[in-house]
Motif scaffolding. Sequence first.
Motif, PDB file in Angstrom:
ATOM      1  N   THR A   9      28.697  39.875  38.845  1.00 15.00           N
ATOM      2  CA  THR A   9      29.101  39.101  40.027  1.00 15.00           C
ATOM      3  C   THR A   9      30.229  38.154  39.647  1.00 15.00           C
ATOM      4  N   MET A  10      31.078  37.888  40.617  1.00 19.37           N
ATOM      5  CA  MET A  10      32.218  36.970  40.423  1.00 19.37           C
ATOM      6  C   MET A  10      32.489  36.289  41.747  1.00 19.37           C
ATOM      7  N   TYR A  62      32.893  43.504  48.273  1.00 23.60           N
ATOM      8  CA  TYR A  62      33.262  42.135  48.614  1.00 23.60           C
ATOM      9  C   TYR A  62      32.219  41.523  49.551  1.00 23.60           C
ATOM     10  N   ASP A  99      33.393  36.055  35.867  1.00 23.25           N
ATOM     11  CA  ASP A  99      34.736  35.439  35.886  1.00 23.25           C
ATOM     12  C   ASP A  99      34.721  34.076  35.206  1.00 23.25           C
ATOM     13  N   LYS A 125      38.145  37.942  41.757  1.00 25.10           N
ATOM     14  CA  LYS A 125      38.570  38.817  40.655  1.00 25.10           C
ATOM     15  C   LYS A 125      40.050  38.676  40.379  1.00 25.10           C
ATOM     16  N   TYR A 128      31.610  40.599  44.470  1.00 26.70           N
ATOM     17  CA  TYR A 128      32.431  39.389  44.390  1.00 26.70           C
ATOM     18  C   TYR A 128      32.611  38.771  45.769  1.00 26.70           C
TER      19      TYR A 128
END
Length: 482
Positions: free
Chosen positions: A326-327, A348, A290, A330, A235
């Motif tokens: 993947t985002m 991250y 997300d 979060k 993310y």
Amino acid sequence: MGFFLFLFLIISFLISVRLFFYRTTLIYRLKKWGHWIEDRIHVHQSLKVPQLNENNQENLFYRKVSTYLNSLSTIEDSDFTNLIYGKKPNGVVLCLDDDQTILDTFLGARVSWTNRVERIEENGLCKKTFLLKLKKKDKRRILQSYIQHIYRASEDIDSRCKELKLYMNTATLSDDHGSIGRWRSVRLTHPATLETIAMDSDLKKKVKSDLEAFLKSRQYYHRLGRVWKRSYLLYGPSGTGKSSFIAAMAKFLSYDVYDIDLSKVVDDSDLKMLLLQTSSKSLVVVEDLDRFITSNSTTVSLSGILNFMDGILNSCCGDEKLMVFTMNSKEKMDPAVLRPGRIDVHIYFPLCNFNSFKTLANNCLGVKDHKLFPQVEEIFQTGATMSPAEMSELMICNRGSPGRALRSVMTALQINGDGRKSVLAAEESSSSVAETSSVLVMDSSCSVPVVKEIQKLYGLLKMKSSKKIGPSDQFSGSMDRR
Ligand SMILES: Nc1ncnc2c1ncn2[C@@H]1O[C@H](COP(=O)(O)OP(=O)(O)OP(=O)(O)O)[C@@H](O)[C@H]1O
Ligand SMILES: [Mg+2]
């Protein structure tokens, strides 16, 4: 005295004879005659491995034997052999010639393989067979384990030379070449490797050793009664290398990638079907999870996604699997999505710092050090930053002149720096680097709107720099941008 002279002459003679034998082919000839005599003394048995079975379908064991034999060191030492262009770039492989025989040894037994090729006059086709000849007395002792050894060795070679594939789910069933059910495949040609990704070096080492430990833990997972899989969450802001990292992971592990586009999945059971059609030794990827969960832009329910991430079905679709999600953020995620077991490792992807800038400068400009580096470092210390994607494109546009590239990076950072300082100050308090036994977490500051501002600014800079640079630079400067 006479005795010592005699001894000296005898030793010198023996050394010369030995040298003579080894420098010429005599020793080789003697060995061959020895084998010939031995072969006449023992009773041998021959086993055929035909290329086609009785239904004219390919005999997969033939292919395994072929891979195995072509990897033997005896083929390198043979009198003649074929050189064939291999799968790897610039790779040339050795390949047995028609009716060539090579020797192999296994558990002390010597066996020979002949590549028999019979040409059939009527249709001009060839009948290919590998002929294994071994002593009758060795057969019972070694045959079973020798066949298993060939299987294992050829699978190992195949996985090392394997051409990686990227599978994408289609909306409907496809019967194109290279399709499996709803999955359509292309070659995975993404150039990213773990080495080219700009990332904190300690974190990169941790991820590497986590992946290596995963590869070796088949027995461990099975003893625990768990599915041999591991889930990663990548993310961070846009353009920080999450997708590139997935390609790099796939290459590192030599796994195929199954990239699930949730917008093309009809419902929960459709998602299950897709998972069932994935193979082992693969990376199953869902990008922008997300976005799908928070904006309800998929017809798959949250429980469908949770079951997909860690459901009973995972045990039915092949072992040895990595799931990667993947985002961009979060924060708005349901904690159930992120619980250990569903996600084992959180990574991250931050915006650039001075270290990642240096990696990018090395990748894009081939510059390890430069007189402008101290100034760039100072600017980073003010809190200025930008995404690696933005930075690498600035460098690529100006790759003809490292000095100009670095100055354009500095200008972009400076213009943006003041705006970011306040954002970073607010976020610094919440930033942390934490690690637990099963979860790697690296948090620091990020803000997507700021990236957008840089994109606008970058557009201006690009226009300016394109006036000064040559035609090739202008071409890469006009590359499509998100
Ligand atoms: N950390 C990085 N190291 C090296 N190159 C990077 C890095 N981050 C981005 N890049 C470069 O920027 C481009 C875009 O990166 P990538 O698509 O991987 O970002 P992303 O995080 O997946 O973005 P998004 O969230 O928008 O999907 C890549 O082609 C890559 O060359
Ligand atoms: Mg991406």
